[in-house]
Structures are given as C-alpha cells and as structure tokens.
Scaffold this motif. Structure first.
Motif, PDB file in Angstrom:
ATOM      1  N   SER A 106     -65.219 -70.744  40.141  1.00 51.28           N
ATOM      2  CA  SER A 106     -63.903 -70.434  39.773  1.00 51.28           C
ATOM      3  C   SER A 106     -63.605 -71.253  38.386  1.00 51.28           C
ATOM      4  CB  SER A 106     -63.009 -70.628  40.650  1.00 51.28           C
ATOM      5  OG  SER A 106     -63.123 -69.402  41.696  1.00 51.28           O
ATOM      6  N   GLY A 107     -63.331 -70.635  37.226  1.00 53.94           N
ATOM      7  CA  GLY A 107     -62.878 -71.441  36.125  1.00 53.94           C
ATOM      8  C   GLY A 107     -64.027 -71.483  35.266  1.00 53.94           C
ATOM      9  N   THR A 108     -65.118 -71.642  35.715  1.00 50.91           N
ATOM     10  CA  THR A 108     -66.392 -71.828  34.808  1.00 50.91           C
ATOM     11  C   THR A 108     -67.064 -70.822  34.517  1.00 50.91           C
ATOM     12  OG1 THR A 108     -67.782 -72.506  36.611  1.00 50.91           O
ATOM     13  CG2 THR A 108     -66.782 -74.385  35.407  1.00 50.91           C
ATOM     14  N   GLU A 109     -67.377 -69.862  35.471  1.00 54.03           N
ATOM     15  CA  GLU A 109     -67.981 -68.551  35.226  1.00 54.03           C
ATOM     16  C   GLU A 109     -67.092 -67.267  35.520  1.00 54.03           C
ATOM     17  OE1 GLU A 109     -71.537 -68.500  37.534  1.00 54.03           O
ATOM     18  OE2 GLU A 109     -71.894 -70.545  37.329  1.00 54.03           O
ATOM     19  N   THR A 110     -65.799 -67.465  35.666  1.00 56.24           N
ATOM     20  CA  THR A 110     -64.732 -66.535  35.887  1.00 56.24           C
ATOM     21  C   THR A 110     -63.555 -66.721  34.858  1.00 56.24           C
ATOM     22  OG1 THR A 110     -63.523 -67.668  37.359  1.00 56.24           O
ATOM     23  CG2 THR A 110     -65.286 -66.433  38.478  1.00 56.24           C
ATOM     24  N   ILE A 111     -62.941 -65.470  34.829  1.00 50.86           N
ATOM     25  CA  ILE A 111     -61.727 -65.654  34.212  1.00 50.86           C
ATOM     26  C   ILE A 111     -60.670 -64.903  35.114  1.00 50.86           C
ATOM     27  CG2 ILE A 111     -62.359 -65.434  31.803  1.00 50.86           C
ATOM     28  CD1 ILE A 111     -61.887 -62.208  31.999  1.00 50.86           C
ATOM     29  N   TYR A 112     -59.315 -65.477  34.833  1.00 50.31           N
ATOM     30  CA  TYR A 112     -58.284 -64.969  35.828  1.00 50.31           C
ATOM     31  C   TYR A 112     -57.137 -64.084  34.799  1.00 50.31           C
ATOM     32  CZ  TYR A 112     -59.771 -68.918  38.388  1.00 50.31           C
ATOM     33  OH  TYR A 112     -60.396 -70.000  38.730  1.00 50.31           O
ATOM     34  N   GLY A 113     -56.512 -63.151  35.552  1.00 53.87           N
ATOM     35  CA  GLY A 113     -55.454 -62.354  34.814  1.00 53.87           C
ATOM     36  C   GLY A 113     -55.031 -61.233  35.567  1.00 53.87           C
ATOM     37  N   HIS A 114     -54.303 -60.427  34.779  1.00 48.89           N
ATOM     38  CA  HIS A 114     -54.094 -59.126  35.514  1.00 48.89           C
ATOM     39  C   HIS A 114     -54.660 -57.922  34.585  1.00 48.89           C
ATOM     40  CE1 HIS A 114     -50.839 -59.684  32.597  1.00 48.89           C
ATOM     41  NE2 HIS A 114     -50.772 -58.312  32.370  1.00 48.89           N
ATOM     42  N   ILE A 115     -55.088 -56.818  35.214  1.00 50.02           N
ATOM     43  CA  ILE A 115     -55.641 -55.746  34.445  1.00 50.02           C
ATOM     44  C   ILE A 115     -54.476 -54.946  33.632  1.00 50.02           C
ATOM     45  CG2 ILE A 115     -56.541 -53.501  35.010  1.00 50.02           C
ATOM     46  CD1 ILE A 115     -58.305 -55.730  36.056  1.00 50.02           C
ATOM     47  N   GLN A 116     -54.752 -54.942  32.454  1.00 52.94           N
ATOM     48  CA  GLN A 116     -53.907 -54.249  31.373  1.00 52.94           C
ATOM     49  C   GLN A 116     -54.158 -52.998  31.411  1.00 52.94           C
ATOM     50  OE1 GLN A 116     -54.255 -55.917  27.391  1.00 52.94           O
ATOM     51  NE2 GLN A 116     -52.137 -56.206  27.502  1.00 52.94           N
ATOM     52  N   SER A 117     -55.735 -52.656  31.269  1.00 48.62           N
ATOM     53  CA  SER A 117     -56.135 -51.146  31.044  1.00 48.62           C
ATOM     54  C   SER A 117     -57.304 -50.952  31.880  1.00 48.62           C
ATOM     55  CB  SER A 117     -56.054 -50.804  29.738  1.00 48.62           C
ATOM     56  OG  SER A 117     -57.300 -51.442  29.181  1.00 48.62           O
TER      57      SER A 117
ATOM     58  N   LEU B 171     -61.884 -45.676  33.662  1.00 46.62           N
ATOM     59  CA  LEU B 171     -63.377 -45.182  34.569  1.00 46.62           C
ATOM     60  C   LEU B 171     -64.242 -44.352  33.870  1.00 46.62           C
ATOM     61  CD1 LEU B 171     -61.729 -44.818  38.057  1.00 46.62           C
ATOM     62  CD2 LEU B 171     -62.819 -46.761  37.182  1.00 46.62           C
ATOM     63  N   ALA B 172     -63.623 -43.602  32.982  1.00 45.46           N
ATOM     64  CA  ALA B 172     -64.501 -42.819  31.984  1.00 45.46           C
ATOM     65  C   ALA B 172     -65.464 -43.758  31.119  1.00 45.46           C
ATOM     66  CB  ALA B 172     -63.722 -41.709  31.019  1.00 45.46           C
ATOM     67  N   GLU B 173     -64.950 -44.676  30.734  1.00 39.70           N
ATOM     68  CA  GLU B 173     -65.823 -45.284  29.830  1.00 39.70           C
ATOM     69  C   GLU B 173     -66.383 -46.758  30.574  1.00 39.70           C
ATOM     70  OE1 GLU B 173     -63.372 -46.670  26.502  1.00 39.70           O
ATOM     71  OE2 GLU B 173     -62.979 -44.680  25.923  1.00 39.70           O
ATOM     72  N   SER B 174     -65.925 -46.681  31.718  1.00 43.12           N
ATOM     73  CA  SER B 174     -66.608 -47.849  32.551  1.00 43.12           C
ATOM     74  C   SER B 174     -66.229 -49.199  32.098  1.00 43.12           C
ATOM     75  CB  SER B 174     -67.885 -47.960  32.871  1.00 43.12           C
ATOM     76  OG  SER B 174     -68.505 -46.723  33.401  1.00 43.12           O
ATOM     77  N   THR B 175     -64.818 -49.282  31.629  1.00 42.21           N
ATOM     78  CA  THR B 175     -64.317 -50.547  30.966  1.00 42.21           C
ATOM     79  C   THR B 175     -63.123 -51.211  31.600  1.00 42.21           C
ATOM     80  OG1 THR B 175     -63.143 -49.594  29.347  1.00 42.21           O
ATOM     81  CG2 THR B 175     -65.450 -50.324  28.885  1.00 42.21           C
ATOM     82  N   CYS B 176     -62.490 -52.251  31.549  1.00 42.30           N
ATOM     83  CA  CYS B 176     -61.126 -52.508  31.831  1.00 42.30           C
ATOM     84  C   CYS B 176     -60.824 -53.776  30.975  1.00 42.30           C
ATOM     85  CB  CYS B 176     -61.168 -53.112  33.374  1.00 42.30           C
ATOM     86  SG  CYS B 176     -61.794 -54.471  34.082  1.00 42.30           S
ATOM     87  N   THR B 177     -59.628 -53.927  30.674  1.00 46.62           N
ATOM     88  CA  THR B 177     -58.962 -55.118  30.056  1.00 46.62           C
ATOM     89  C   THR B 177     -58.129 -55.888  30.720  1.00 46.62           C
ATOM     90  OG1 THR B 177     -59.256 -53.819  27.944  1.00 46.62           O
ATOM     91  CG2 THR B 177     -57.919 -55.647  28.000  1.00 46.62           C
ATOM     92  N   VAL B 178     -58.415 -57.037  30.843  1.00 40.29           N
ATOM     93  CA  VAL B 178     -57.825 -58.246  31.477  1.00 40.29           C
ATOM     94  C   VAL B 178     -57.202 -59.053  30.542  1.00 40.29           C
ATOM     95  CG1 VAL B 178     -58.104 -60.079  33.091  1.00 40.29           C
ATOM     96  CG2 VAL B 178     -59.536 -58.060  33.217  1.00 40.29           C
ATOM     97  N   ALA B 179     -55.977 -59.220  30.769  1.00 39.87           N
ATOM     98  CA  ALA B 179     -54.703 -60.070  30.005  1.00 39.87           C
ATOM     99  C   ALA B 179     -54.889 -61.503  30.749  1.00 39.87           C
ATOM    100  CB  ALA B 179     -53.335 -59.463  30.118  1.00 39.87           C
ATOM    101  N   THR B 180     -55.503 -62.316  29.906  1.00 37.91           N
ATOM    102  CA  THR B 180     -55.579 -63.856  30.418  1.00 37.91           C
ATOM    103  C   THR B 180     -54.496 -64.728  29.616  1.00 37.91           C
ATOM    104  OG1 THR B 180     -57.145 -64.682  28.900  1.00 37.91           O
ATOM    105  CG2 THR B 180     -58.037 -63.203  30.894  1.00 37.91           C
ATOM    106  N   PRO B 181     -54.453 -65.788  30.028  1.00 36.97           N
ATOM    107  CA  PRO B 181     -53.587 -66.841  29.274  1.00 36.97           C
ATOM    108  C   PRO B 181     -54.418 -67.068  27.963  1.00 36.97           C
ATOM    109  CG  PRO B 181     -53.762 -67.674  31.308  1.00 36.97           C
ATOM    110  CD  PRO B 181     -54.748 -66.480  31.183  1.00 36.97           C
ATOM    111  N   GLU B 182     -55.788 -67.059  27.708  1.00 40.04           N
ATOM    112  CA  GLU B 182     -56.482 -67.286  26.379  1.00 40.04           C
ATOM    113  C   GLU B 182     -56.560 -65.873  25.453  1.00 40.04           C
ATOM    114  OE1 GLU B 182     -58.185 -67.934  29.639  1.00 40.04           O
ATOM    115  OE2 GLU B 182     -57.287 -69.886  29.508  1.00 40.04           O
ATOM    116  N   GLY B 183     -56.046 -64.730  26.069  1.00 42.88           N
ATOM    117  CA  GLY B 183     -55.979 -63.345  25.103  1.00 42.88           C
ATOM    118  C   GLY B 183     -56.636 -62.600  26.280  1.00 42.88           C
TER     119      GLY B 183
END
Length: 126
Positions: free
Chosen positions: A39-50, A53-65
């Motif tokens: 945690s914190g070295t190999e991971t990121i935290y945030g909330h799902i912004q978008s 499933l069609a593109e198999s992607t998600c965007t996570v809003a984190t404090p760093e962007g």
C-alpha cells in the motif's frame, strides 16, 4: 563453497516465492491502504471517476491527479467490508461503480498502466 552458495540461493528463492504467495492468499483480509510493503508504494488510492467495460478501462481520481488503467486479463476484485465490520469477499468487475473508493495494485509498478487487483470499499452490506 559453491554448493553452499547454490543452496543459499535456492532457499532465498523459495522464501521470496512463499512471501509472494502468502501476500496474495491473505490480501482479501487486509483493508484498503493497509497491505504491508504494498500500500502506497505499489498501489494508488482514489475513487472511480469513469468506467468503460467496452474499452476495459477505468479512471481513478487521486490526490496526484487522474489515472486511467486497463482492466485487462483477470484482475482480482476484493470487496472491502471492513468499515462495516463484515467479512471481505471476492467480487466482479460489475461490483465497481463510479464514485466508489478503491485501491489499485499494478502488475508493473514502473509502467502503472494495468492492474493486478482492485479493492473496493463497500458502503452497504451485499
């Protein structure tokens, strides 16, 4: 002397492999942000912004962007019920929704483009 070095190398490889297996085996029981050495070295935290499933992607809003990652392969989904004092469960991609808090562990910590696992903070018991 060479035999001792080879034996030591084998023991070290077994120990490293065992530690990796143990981490994966126990990860479901560890709340978001508390995985030792991860945690914190190999991971990121945030909330799902978008989530696409069609593109198999998600965007996570984190404090760093914002960070867009690929949901390729078969990432493990952990449902973290620890704040509800319920046992954690394995989940599916369909358990991830826009706005939920997550922790993502990357397959390659250098590239940080695809993930090994996602922990989703659950706010209500399911």
């Amino acid at each position: 002397m060479k035999r001792i070095k080879n034996t030591l190398l084998i023991v070290l490889l077994i120990a490293a492999t065992t530690a990796c297996i143990a981490q994966k085996t126990t990860e479901i029981f560890i709340p978001i942000g508390q995985s030792p050495g991860v945690s914190g070295t190999e991971t990121i935290y945030g909330h799902i912004q978008s989530l696409s499933l069609a593109e198999s992607t998600c965007t996570v809003a984190t404090p760093e962007g914002d960070k867009t990652v690929e949901l390729i392969g078969d990432p493990v989904i952990y449902l973290d019920y620890s704040k509800l004092k319920k046992p954690n469960k394995y989940g599916e991609i369909s358990d991830i929704t826009v706005g939920c808090n997550v922790e993502l562990k990357f397959l390659d910590n250098e590239k940080r483009d695809s993930i090994d696992w996602i922990k989703v903070e659950m706010k209500s018991p399911n």
